[in-house]
Design a protein around this motif. Structure first.
Motif, PDB file in Angstrom:
ATOM      1  N   ALA A   1      62.992  36.450 -35.299  1.00 12.28           N
ATOM      2  CA  ALA A   1      61.810  36.950 -35.998  1.00 12.28           C
ATOM      3  C   ALA A   1      62.159  38.232 -36.750  1.00 12.28           C
ATOM      4  N   THR A   2      61.854  38.257 -38.047  1.00 12.72           N
ATOM      5  CA  THR A   2      62.117  39.444 -38.859  1.00 12.72           C
ATOM      6  C   THR A   2      60.853  39.846 -39.605  1.00 12.72           C
ATOM      7  N   GLU A   3      60.837  41.092 -40.072  1.00 13.17           N
ATOM      8  CA  GLU A   3      59.653  41.619 -40.737  1.00 13.17           C
ATOM      9  C   GLU A   3      59.485  41.029 -42.129  1.00 13.17           C
ATOM     10  N   LYS A   4      58.269  40.582 -42.436  1.00 13.67           N
ATOM     11  CA  LYS A   4      57.928  40.169 -43.788  1.00 13.67           C
ATOM     12  C   LYS A   4      57.547  41.429 -44.553  1.00 13.67           C
TER      13      LYS A   4
ATOM     14  N   GLN B   1      47.556  35.741 -29.065  1.00  4.22           N
ATOM     15  CA  GLN B   1      48.525  36.769 -28.686  1.00  4.22           C
ATOM     16  C   GLN B   1      49.083  37.479 -29.916  1.00  4.22           C
ATOM     17  N   LEU B   2      49.366  36.716 -30.967  1.00  2.00           N
ATOM     18  CA  LEU B   2      49.884  37.326 -32.191  1.00  2.00           C
ATOM     19  C   LEU B   2      48.828  38.200 -32.865  1.00  2.00           C
ATOM     20  N   LYS B   3      47.594  37.746 -32.881  1.00  2.00           N
ATOM     21  CA  LYS B   3      46.529  38.548 -33.486  1.00  2.00           C
ATOM     22  C   LYS B   3      46.374  39.871 -32.738  1.00  2.00           C
ATOM     23  N   LYS B   4      46.428  39.824 -31.426  1.00  2.00           N
ATOM     24  CA  LYS B   4      46.329  41.047 -30.623  1.00  2.00           C
ATOM     25  C   LYS B   4      47.520  41.961 -30.901  1.00  2.00           C
ATOM     26  N   TRP B   5      48.711  41.381 -31.052  1.00  2.00           N
ATOM     27  CA  TRP B   5      49.920  42.171 -31.334  1.00  2.00           C
ATOM     28  C   TRP B   5      49.779  42.901 -32.673  1.00  2.00           C
ATOM     29  N   PHE B   6      49.315  42.209 -33.697  1.00  2.00           N
ATOM     30  CA  PHE B   6      49.099  42.835 -35.006  1.00  2.00           C
ATOM     31  C   PHE B   6      48.070  43.958 -34.925  1.00  2.00           C
ATOM     32  N   GLN B   7      47.039  43.774 -34.110  1.00  2.00           N
ATOM     33  CA  GLN B   7      45.946  44.742 -34.039  1.00  2.00           C
ATOM     34  C   GLN B   7      46.258  45.958 -33.176  1.00  2.00           C
ATOM     35  N   GLU B   8      47.022  45.752 -32.091  1.00  2.00           N
ATOM     36  CA  GLU B   8      47.152  46.809 -31.090  1.00  2.00           C
ATOM     37  C   GLU B   8      48.549  47.398 -30.940  1.00  2.00           C
ATOM     38  N   SER B   9      49.577  46.685 -31.355  1.00  2.00           N
ATOM     39  CA  SER B   9      50.946  47.159 -31.152  1.00  2.00           C
ATOM     40  C   SER B   9      51.409  48.032 -32.313  1.00  2.00           C
ATOM     41  N   GLU B  10      52.152  49.092 -32.005  1.00  2.00           N
ATOM     42  CA  GLU B  10      52.744  49.927 -33.048  1.00  2.00           C
ATOM     43  C   GLU B  10      53.706  49.106 -33.893  1.00  2.00           C
ATOM     44  N   GLU B  11      54.498  48.234 -33.222  1.00  2.00           N
ATOM     45  CA  GLU B  11      55.443  47.376 -33.936  1.00  2.00           C
ATOM     46  C   GLU B  11      54.733  46.332 -34.785  1.00  2.00           C
ATOM     47  N   GLY B  12      53.454  46.085 -34.502  1.00  2.00           N
ATOM     48  CA  GLY B  12      52.692  45.084 -35.236  1.00  2.00           C
ATOM     49  C   GLY B  12      52.106  45.579 -36.544  1.00  2.00           C
ATOM     50  N   LYS B  13      52.399  46.832 -36.924  1.00  2.00           N
ATOM     51  CA  LYS B  13      51.887  47.373 -38.183  1.00  2.00           C
ATOM     52  C   LYS B  13      52.805  46.954 -39.330  1.00  2.00           C
ATOM     53  N   VAL B  14      52.926  45.638 -39.472  1.00  2.00           N
ATOM     54  CA  VAL B  14      53.763  45.022 -40.498  1.00  2.00           C
ATOM     55  C   VAL B  14      52.908  44.033 -41.282  1.00  2.00           C
ATOM     56  N   GLU B  15      53.364  43.680 -42.488  1.00  2.00           N
ATOM     57  CA  GLU B  15      52.594  42.722 -43.288  1.00  2.00           C
ATOM     58  C   GLU B  15      52.597  41.345 -42.635  1.00  2.00           C
ATOM     59  N   GLY B  16      53.710  40.995 -42.014  1.00  2.00           N
ATOM     60  CA  GLY B  16      53.808  39.683 -41.407  1.00  2.00           C
ATOM     61  C   GLY B  16      55.146  39.472 -40.732  1.00  2.00           C
TER      62      GLY B  16
ATOM     63  N   LEU C   1      59.525  30.002 -41.419  1.00  2.00           N
ATOM     64  CA  LEU C   1      58.081  29.958 -41.207  1.00  2.00           C
ATOM     65  C   LEU C   1      57.543  31.376 -41.217  1.00  2.00           C
ATOM     66  N   LYS C   2      56.300  31.534 -41.639  1.00  2.00           N
ATOM     67  CA  LYS C   2      55.761  32.892 -41.735  1.00  2.00           C
ATOM     68  C   LYS C   2      54.358  32.955 -41.145  1.00  2.00           C
ATOM     69  N   LEU C   3      53.954  34.191 -40.881  1.00  2.00           N
ATOM     70  CA  LEU C   3      52.563  34.486 -40.538  1.00  2.00           C
ATOM     71  C   LEU C   3      52.220  35.819 -41.180  1.00  2.00           C
ATOM     72  N   HIS C   4      51.208  35.799 -42.031  1.00  2.00           N
ATOM     73  CA  HIS C   4      50.744  36.986 -42.734  1.00  2.00           C
ATOM     74  C   HIS C   4      49.492  37.501 -42.031  1.00  2.00           C
ATOM     75  N   ARG C   5      49.312  38.798 -42.040  1.00  2.00           N
ATOM     76  CA  ARG C   5      48.096  39.355 -41.445  1.00  2.00           C
ATOM     77  C   ARG C   5      46.834  38.718 -42.037  1.00  2.00           C
TER      78      ARG C   5
ATOM     79  N   LEU D   1      43.128  39.774 -40.996  1.00  2.00           N
ATOM     80  CA  LEU D   1      43.371  41.191 -40.724  1.00  2.00           C
ATOM     81  C   LEU D   1      43.714  41.940 -42.006  1.00  2.00           C
ATOM     82  N   LYS D   2      43.334  43.192 -42.057  1.00  2.00           N
ATOM     83  CA  LYS D   2      43.562  44.041 -43.222  1.00  2.00           C
ATOM     84  C   LYS D   2      45.031  44.421 -43.342  1.00  2.00           C
ATOM     85  N   TRP D   3      45.486  44.565 -44.581  1.00  2.00           N
ATOM     86  CA  TRP D   3      46.820  45.083 -44.868  1.00  2.00           C
ATOM     87  C   TRP D   3      46.787  45.850 -46.187  1.00  2.00           C
ATOM     88  N   PRO D   4      47.407  47.071 -46.208  1.00  2.00           N
ATOM     89  CA  PRO D   4      47.851  47.823 -45.023  1.00  2.00           C
ATOM     90  C   PRO D   4      46.661  48.431 -44.296  1.00  2.00           C
ATOM     91  N   ASP D   5      46.891  48.828 -43.070  1.00  2.00           N
ATOM     92  CA  ASP D   5      45.837  49.411 -42.250  1.00  2.00           C
ATOM     93  C   ASP D   5      46.375  50.703 -41.640  1.00  2.00           C
TER      94      ASP D   5
END
Length: 336
Positions: free
Chosen positions: A65-68, A247-262, A273-277, A282-286
């Motif tokens: 898994a890498t940062e989008k 679990q992924l939605k919670k990670w994007f919302q609550e984790s410091e590492e989850g402050k990524v576009e996808g 394969l990808k997953l975008h906020r 979810l808002k981006w950026p937040d």
């Protein structure tokens, strides 16, 4: 453990090549509501909780898994006999053909039945334009994808104002690119360096910076813009949960590492394969992004190159910062 190491090595060998649009890891649906990603778009694509068939067959448990990153896609390949940076330029249908295509889409017929005339239906592109790898051809003509686009590239030349920010991150005289990636000896630290273009051949990269995609990473300023190339697949994401919607939605919302576009998953079978906020509503950026808060070192010296540089050259500006380390990448300030 040996098998796991082999799998990871095989995946890592293929990182850095993104030629086609990447599908969502979940099944998606189109909702008739204003897009949270694109202004003036009156629909948005959202993810369901069901994994896509492609995801189910791609051994996600072994994927890397890498940062989008939120920028614009670039490609390094040969032009005029030497390594060049290429910008994404997709051939799109002209107004008349696009209207006809959208009307056909509403008819709910199979898109494979739609007949394109590539020579007449599409806007012109420069003679130097090339289709992206993976674009299908029929009768020696590129075939549009399901969105009616032909993905492709155009070389970034210094005299083209349309791609001036791309050009600021490369120097063809020295044959180098201004690259941001994790430090080789400290993966917690980012590094900015001048990388020979020949070492980036046939790779794709993301151009990020002051004048790209609203600058979510806080790089530079209007007076002193900063633009950097990031090799695709080079920035791993950490502490990601299993590929589960909630679990992924919670990670994007609550984790410091989850402050990524996808997230981009690089699978052993070559599937991306990808997953975008925005897939999750979810808002981006937040607020501050995770990348913008990471420490960075400047580790090259532009003075070793034997030619005169321009006063406003970005490489020369970074050369003055050689050896310096910044607590956050958004803290970098250029001398004026």
């Amino acid at each position: 453990m040996r098998a796991d190491t082999h799998i990871i090595s095989e995946i890592m060998r293929r990182l850095g090549s993104v030629q086609q649009k990447i599908p969502c890891v979940f099944m998606t649906e189109v909702r008739e509501e204003p897009s949270s990603k694109r202004r003036f778009q009156h629909f948005q694509v959202v993810a369901s909780e069901e994994l896509s068939p492609r995801a189910l067959e791609s051994r996600l448990e072994s994927a890397v898994a890498t940062e989008k990153l939120d920028g614009t896609c670039c490609y390094v390949s040969v032009f005029k006999g030497k390594p060049y940076l290429w910008a994404r330029l997709d051939r799109k249908p002209n107004k008349q053909a696009d209207k006809r295509f959208k009307k056909f889409q509403l008819s709910q017929k199979s898109l494979s039945e739609f007949a394109w005339n590539v020579e007449e239906d599409f806007r012109s592109v420069p003679d130097s334009w090339i289709p992206a790898h993976g674009v299908q051809h029929q009768n020696r003509q590129p075939v549009p994808d399901e969105n009616g686009h032909i993905l492709g590239w155009v070389p970034v030349e210094n005299n083209n104002k349309q791609y001036c920010w791309h050009a600021s991150a490369v120097n063809y005289e020295a044959g180098t690119a201004l690259v941001l990636k994790p430090h080789a000896d400290n993966r917690e630290l980012l590094e900015i360096s001048a990388v020979p273009l020949v070492e980036l051949l046939e790779q794709t990269l993301e151009l990020i910076g002051t004048n790209i995609s609203g600058n979510p990473y806080g790089l530079g300023s209007k007076k002193s813009p900063i633009h950097l190339l990031v090799p695709h697949g080079s920035v791993p994401v950490r502490n990601t949960p299993s590929v589960n919607y909630e679990q992924l939605k919670k990670w994007f919302q609550e984790s410091e590492e989850g402050k990524v576009e996808g997230i981009i998953w690089h699978c052993i079978n070559g599937t991306l394969l990808k997953l975008h906020r925005h897939h999750l509503g979810l808002k981006w950026p937040d607020g501050d992004t995770f990348l913008s808060r990471r420490p960075v070192a400047v580790s090259f010296d532009w003075t070793v190159y034997d030619f005169e540089v321009q006063p406003n050259d970005l490489f020369a500006a970074f050369s003055k910062l050689a050896g310096q380390r910044f607590e956050h990448i958004q803290d970098i300030q250029m001398e004026t």
